[in-house]
Design an enzyme around this catalytic site. Structure first.
Site, PDB file in Angstrom:
ATOM      1  N   LYS A 140      61.149   8.485 -19.322  1.00 26.01           N
ATOM      2  CA  LYS A 140      60.690   7.912 -20.444  1.00 26.01           C
ATOM      3  C   LYS A 140      59.162   7.836 -19.781  1.00 26.01           C
ATOM      4  O   LYS A 140      59.265   8.024 -18.492  1.00 26.01           O
ATOM      5  CB  LYS A 140      61.091   6.265 -20.724  1.00 26.01           C
ATOM      6  CG  LYS A 140      62.002   6.338 -20.887  1.00 26.01           C
ATOM      7  CD  LYS A 140      62.469   4.804 -21.418  1.00 26.01           C
ATOM      8  CE  LYS A 140      63.433   4.910 -22.057  1.00 26.01           C
ATOM      9  NZ  LYS A 140      64.743   3.272 -22.826  1.00 26.01           N
ATOM     10  N   TYR A 192      66.916   7.643 -31.830  1.00 26.16           N
ATOM     11  CA  TYR A 192      67.086   5.887 -32.043  1.00 26.16           C
ATOM     12  C   TYR A 192      67.712   5.394 -33.786  1.00 26.16           C
ATOM     13  O   TYR A 192      67.242   4.606 -34.143  1.00 26.16           O
ATOM     14  CB  TYR A 192      66.055   5.177 -31.941  1.00 26.16           C
ATOM     15  CG  TYR A 192      65.880   5.233 -30.099  1.00 26.16           C
ATOM     16  CD1 TYR A 192      66.383   4.832 -29.240  1.00 26.16           C
ATOM     17  CD2 TYR A 192      64.413   5.816 -29.749  1.00 26.16           C
ATOM     18  CE1 TYR A 192      66.354   5.053 -27.974  1.00 26.16           C
ATOM     19  CE2 TYR A 192      64.431   6.164 -28.201  1.00 26.16           C
ATOM     20  CZ  TYR A 192      65.326   5.797 -27.744  1.00 26.16           C
ATOM     21  OH  TYR A 192      64.640   5.753 -26.812  1.00 26.16           O
ATOM     22  N   ASN A 197      61.759   0.423 -19.082  1.00 28.29           N
ATOM     23  CA  ASN A 197      62.744   0.742 -18.383  1.00 28.29           C
ATOM     24  C   ASN A 197      63.862   2.280 -17.766  1.00 28.29           C
ATOM     25  O   ASN A 197      64.515   2.443 -17.346  1.00 28.29           O
ATOM     26  CB  ASN A 197      64.023   0.150 -19.132  1.00 28.29           C
ATOM     27  CG  ASN A 197      64.394   0.826 -20.228  1.00 28.29           C
ATOM     28  OD1 ASN A 197      64.112   2.250 -20.617  1.00 28.29           O
ATOM     29  ND2 ASN A 197      65.695   0.331 -21.074  1.00 28.29           N
ATOM     30  N   HIS A 254      66.708   6.759 -20.330  1.00 28.59           N
ATOM     31  CA  HIS A 254      67.787   6.702 -20.688  1.00 28.59           C
ATOM     32  C   HIS A 254      69.028   7.591 -20.948  1.00 28.59           C
ATOM     33  O   HIS A 254      68.673   9.129 -19.620  1.00 28.59           O
ATOM     34  CB  HIS A 254      66.843   7.678 -22.090  1.00 28.59           C
ATOM     35  CG  HIS A 254      67.968   7.396 -23.657  1.00 28.59           C
ATOM     36  ND1 HIS A 254      68.522   6.763 -24.193  1.00 28.59           N
ATOM     37  CD2 HIS A 254      68.539   9.096 -23.450  1.00 28.59           C
ATOM     38  CE1 HIS A 254      69.648   6.840 -24.626  1.00 28.59           C
ATOM     39  NE2 HIS A 254      69.909   8.557 -24.569  1.00 28.59           N
ATOM     40  N   GLU A 293      73.244  13.437 -28.446  1.00 27.20           N
ATOM     41  CA  GLU A 293      71.285  13.620 -28.053  1.00 27.20           C
ATOM     42  C   GLU A 293      71.183  14.921 -27.468  1.00 27.20           C
ATOM     43  O   GLU A 293      69.962  15.349 -27.936  1.00 27.20           O
ATOM     44  CB  GLU A 293      71.621  12.338 -27.115  1.00 27.20           C
ATOM     45  CG  GLU A 293      71.235  11.311 -28.253  1.00 27.20           C
ATOM     46  CD  GLU A 293      71.781  10.136 -26.895  1.00 27.20           C
ATOM     47  OE1 GLU A 293      71.339   8.881 -27.251  1.00 27.20           O
ATOM     48  OE2 GLU A 293      72.011  10.315 -25.907  1.00 27.20           O
TER      49      GLU A 293
END
Length: 155
Positions: A11, A51, A114, A117, A128
Protein backbone atom coordinates in the site's frame (compact mmCIF):
# COMPACT_ATOMS: atom_id res chain seq x y z
CA UNK A 1 -2.35 -28.97 -0.37
CA UNK A 2 -3.81 -26.54 -2.82
CA UNK A 3 -1.59 -24.51 -5.10
CA UNK A 4 -3.18 -21.06 -4.93
CA UNK A 5 -2.75 -17.58 -6.30
CA UNK A 6 -3.40 -14.50 -4.22
CA UNK A 7 -3.32 -10.75 -4.66
CA UNK A 8 -0.98 -8.72 -2.49
CA UNK A 9 -0.93 -4.94 -2.50
CA UNK A 10 1.97 -3.07 -0.99
CA UNK A 11 0.00 0.00 0.00
CA UNK A 12 0.93 3.69 -0.34
CA UNK A 13 2.25 3.97 3.22
CA UNK A 14 4.71 1.11 2.66
CA UNK A 15 5.82 2.53 -0.71
CA UNK A 16 6.32 6.00 0.80
CA UNK A 17 8.25 4.52 3.72
CA UNK A 18 10.49 2.64 1.26
CA UNK A 19 9.49 -0.76 2.68
CA UNK A 20 8.40 -2.26 -0.65
CA UNK A 21 11.59 -4.22 -1.29
CA UNK A 22 11.70 -5.51 2.27
CA UNK A 23 8.07 -6.63 2.12
CA UNK A 24 8.42 -8.22 -1.33
CA UNK A 25 11.54 -10.07 -0.21
CA UNK A 26 9.66 -11.57 2.75
CA UNK A 27 7.17 -13.19 0.39
CA UNK A 28 9.93 -14.40 -1.93
CA UNK A 29 12.03 -15.67 0.98
CA UNK A 30 9.01 -17.62 2.25
CA UNK A 31 9.00 -19.49 -1.06
CA UNK A 32 6.08 -17.85 -2.84
CA UNK A 33 6.48 -17.45 -6.57
CA UNK A 34 5.81 -13.99 -7.99
CA UNK A 35 3.71 -14.39 -11.16
CA UNK A 36 2.65 -10.75 -11.55
CA UNK A 37 4.18 -7.48 -10.37
CA UNK A 38 3.54 -3.82 -11.13
CA UNK A 39 3.74 -0.33 -9.70
CA UNK A 40 0.52 1.57 -10.22
CA UNK A 41 -1.71 4.37 -9.03
CA UNK A 42 -5.11 3.23 -7.73
CA UNK A 43 -7.87 5.45 -9.11
CA UNK A 44 -11.19 6.16 -7.40
CA UNK A 45 -12.85 3.81 -9.90
CA UNK A 46 -10.37 1.02 -9.22
CA UNK A 47 -10.77 1.53 -5.47
CA UNK A 48 -14.57 1.25 -5.77
CA UNK A 49 -14.20 -1.96 -7.78
CA UNK A 50 -11.72 -3.51 -5.37
CA UNK A 51 -13.59 -2.49 -2.23
CA UNK A 52 -17.10 -2.89 -3.71
CA UNK A 53 -18.48 -4.46 -0.52
CA UNK A 54 -17.40 -1.38 1.49
CA UNK A 55 -18.45 1.48 -0.82
CA UNK A 56 -21.66 2.21 1.11
CA UNK A 57 -20.05 1.93 4.55
CA UNK A 58 -19.23 5.07 6.56
CA UNK A 59 -15.48 4.35 6.61
CA UNK A 60 -15.15 3.94 2.82
CA UNK A 61 -14.25 7.58 2.01
CA UNK A 62 -11.19 7.35 4.27
CA UNK A 63 -10.25 3.98 2.77
CA UNK A 64 -10.52 5.42 -0.75
CA UNK A 65 -8.54 8.51 0.21
CA UNK A 66 -5.76 6.34 1.62
CA UNK A 67 -5.50 3.75 -1.19
CA UNK A 68 -5.49 6.49 -3.87
CA UNK A 69 -3.00 8.71 -2.00
CA UNK A 70 0.09 7.30 -3.68
CA UNK A 71 1.39 4.40 -5.73
CA UNK A 72 0.87 0.78 -4.77
CA UNK A 73 2.73 -2.32 -5.86
CA UNK A 74 0.37 -5.03 -7.02
CA UNK A 75 1.65 -8.59 -6.73
CA UNK A 76 0.14 -11.86 -7.83
CA UNK A 77 1.83 -14.61 -5.84
CA UNK A 78 1.53 -18.37 -6.13
CA UNK A 79 2.28 -21.24 -3.81
CA UNK A 80 0.84 -23.99 -1.64
CA UNK A 81 -1.97 -22.43 0.41
CA UNK A 82 -0.65 -19.01 -0.66
CA UNK A 83 -3.71 -17.16 0.64
CA UNK A 84 -3.39 -18.32 4.25
CA UNK A 85 0.41 -18.06 4.12
CA UNK A 86 0.22 -14.41 3.05
CA UNK A 87 -2.50 -13.61 5.60
CA UNK A 88 -0.35 -15.09 8.38
CA UNK A 89 2.71 -13.17 7.24
CA UNK A 90 0.80 -9.86 7.18
CA UNK A 91 -0.45 -10.10 10.77
CA UNK A 92 -3.52 -8.51 12.32
CA UNK A 93 -5.06 -5.52 10.56
CA UNK A 94 -4.01 -3.21 13.38
CA UNK A 95 -0.23 -2.97 13.53
CA UNK A 96 -0.35 -2.27 17.27
CA UNK A 97 -1.97 -5.68 17.77
CA UNK A 98 0.11 -7.64 15.28
CA UNK A 99 2.64 -10.15 16.51
CA UNK A 100 6.34 -9.42 16.12
CA UNK A 101 7.66 -11.23 13.07
CA UNK A 102 4.66 -10.31 10.93
CA UNK A 103 4.89 -7.46 8.43
CA UNK A 104 2.43 -5.29 10.33
CA UNK A 105 3.89 -6.32 13.69
CA UNK A 106 7.40 -5.35 12.62
CA UNK A 107 6.62 -2.18 10.67
CA UNK A 108 3.16 -0.89 11.62
CA UNK A 109 1.40 0.94 14.44
CA UNK A 110 -1.82 1.87 12.64
CA UNK A 111 -5.11 0.17 11.81
CA UNK A 112 -5.72 2.17 8.63
CA UNK A 113 -2.14 2.60 7.42
CA UNK A 114 -1.50 -1.13 7.58
CA UNK A 115 1.09 -1.50 4.82
CA UNK A 116 -0.29 -4.49 2.88
CA UNK A 117 -3.44 -6.09 1.54
CA UNK A 118 -3.86 -9.79 0.88
CA UNK A 119 -6.88 -11.62 -0.52
CA UNK A 120 -8.90 -13.10 2.32
CA UNK A 121 -10.00 -16.28 0.56
CA UNK A 122 -10.09 -18.11 -2.77
CA UNK A 123 -13.19 -16.25 -4.00
CA UNK A 124 -11.63 -12.88 -3.14
CA UNK A 125 -8.38 -13.82 -4.90
CA UNK A 126 -10.27 -14.93 -8.01
CA UNK A 127 -12.13 -11.60 -8.03
CA UNK A 128 -9.21 -9.33 -7.09
CA UNK A 129 -6.37 -10.59 -9.29
CA UNK A 130 -8.18 -9.69 -12.55
CA UNK A 131 -8.90 -6.20 -11.19
CA UNK A 132 -5.16 -5.52 -11.13
CA UNK A 133 -3.77 -7.86 -13.80
CA UNK A 134 -4.79 -8.67 -17.35
CA UNK A 135 -4.30 -12.38 -18.15
CA UNK A 136 -1.26 -11.60 -20.31
CA UNK A 137 0.38 -9.81 -17.36
CA UNK A 138 0.52 -13.03 -15.32
CA UNK A 139 3.46 -15.27 -16.11
CA UNK A 140 3.36 -19.06 -15.73
CA UNK A 141 6.84 -20.49 -15.32
CA UNK A 142 8.72 -23.20 -13.50
CA UNK A 143 11.05 -21.96 -10.84
CA UNK A 144 14.35 -23.82 -10.70
CA UNK A 145 14.12 -23.53 -6.91
CA UNK A 146 10.64 -25.02 -6.50
CA UNK A 147 11.99 -28.50 -5.76
CA UNK A 148 13.88 -26.99 -2.81
CA UNK A 149 10.93 -25.01 -1.42
CA UNK A 150 8.24 -27.64 -1.06
CA UNK A 151 8.05 -31.45 -1.47
CA UNK A 152 6.20 -32.71 -4.55
CA UNK A 153 3.33 -34.11 -2.50
CA UNK A 154 2.78 -30.67 -0.95
CA UNK A 155 2.37 -28.78 -4.22
Amino acid sequence: MALERTLILIKPDAVQRRLAGTILSRFENKGLKIVGLKLMQVTKELSAEHYAEHVEKPFYPLLEEFITSGPVIAIAAEGPEAISVVRSMMGSTNGRESAPGTIRGDFGVSRQMNLVHGSDGPEAAAREIPIYFKPEELVDYESSLSAWVCADDEK
